[in-house]
Design an enzyme around this catalytic site. Structure first.
Site: not given
Ligand code: PAF
Length: 290
Positions: A32-33, A37, A61, A149-150, A176
């Site tokens: 879902a770029l 990204h 996750q 952001k993360d 962004v």
């Molecule tokens: O940030 C993300 O999109 C995800 O946590 C990652 C790093 C691709 C791991 O699945």
């Protein structure tokens, strides 16, 4: 651009690239770029060739009541966008490749994973660290790119590479934002109407904090009270946490010092969003970057 679905195929391509002395860059994603990204891709292209983008919606996750099933999946349009950007390889392994029957190993970065996002999303960072360690092993990148952001995720992955002697350098890139300040996220696709408008409260709250820091405020309790005030003024926003922490230890601080992160998590309608600002010391004063 070549699309690779198998781990053996990915390992072979990257082994050959490294044997030729090429610098492999990896951008791990769940697809879902968006422009966030793409900014990582462009940064990777400055010093890496080949550039590999992985797309894998990682079940490990997501908690049992989270959005794994409805997480946006758009492989074909993602592929077209990456092709247009000149990415060399799209690595899109199937879940059975990533987690074959009998899989029972995971990577846990103790301490850093238990706080903030980790407290609200039990097991989340175990899933992230495990899949990222596996992707690093499959792709063997010299550099891997993550969005700020993360911020907690980036800090945990950096710790993991250090602790496991993984020779991948972690590059963290700026957040962004949309023109109204909302930080880009694949989950923004869930936001519509009033929720979309209310979602800017996270940015507005960080922006007001940025102004107070610029005016010389360094007392964390006062900064947080004001930031929470902006969030609370928006009835559709439910605060999960608003904290100011040391950027290295992720432990709360009482007053600004060195490098700190202002970390926000809130639910807007039924969509959980995170955002943050980096506050850095410059001589006797501080500067916040939202
Ligand atoms: O940030 C993300 O999109 C995800 O946590 C990652 C790093 C691709 C791991 O699945």
């Amino acid at each position: 651009m070549e699309t690779i679905h198998t781990i053996s195929g990915m390992k072979q391509v990257s082994r050959e690239a490294r044997a030729k002395g090429r610098v492999v860059g990896l951008i791990p994603t769940m697809g879902a770029l968006h422009e966030g990204h793409f900014s990582l891709v462009r940064e990777a292209q400055r010093r890496c060739s080949p550039v590999v983008v992985s797309i894998f919606v990682n079940p490990a996750q997501f908690g049992p009541s989270e959005d794994f099933q409805k997480y946006p999946r758009s492989l074909e349009s993602d592929r077209a966008a990456l092709e247009a950007l000149g990415v060399d390889y799209l690595f899109a392994p199937a879940p059975e490749e990533m987690y074959p029957a009998g899989f029972c190993t995971s990577v846990v970065v103790e301490g850093l994973s238990d706080r903030l996002e980790g407290r609200s999303r039990q097991g989340h960072f175990r899933g992230v660290a495990t899949v990222v360690a596996k992707l690093f092993e499959m792709v063997g990148p010299s550099f891997a790119y993550f969005g700020r952001k993360d911020a907690q995720q980036a800090r945990i992955i950096r710790q993991m590479t250090r602790d496991l002697d993984i020779e991948t350098q972690i590059v963290t890139c700026p957040i962004v934002r949309e023109s109204d300040g909302l930080a880009l996220s694949s989950r923004n696709l869930y936001l519509a109407g009033d929720d979309r408008r209310a979602a800017t409260a996270l940015y507005r709250s960080l922006e007001s904090l940025e102004r107070q820091v610029a005016a010389g405020e360094s007392d964390v309790a006062r900064l947080l009270a004001a930031a929470r005030g902006v969030l609370s003024a928006e009835p559709r926003v439910k605060i999960d946490y608003a904290e100011i922490v040391d950027a290295d230890t992720l432990e709360p601080v009482m007053s600004l010092r060195g490098s700190c992160l202002v970390l926000l998590a809130a639910t807007v309608g039924s969509t959980r969003l995170i955002d943050n600002a980096l506050v850095e010391q410059e001589g006797d004063s501080f500067r916040a970057t939202v």
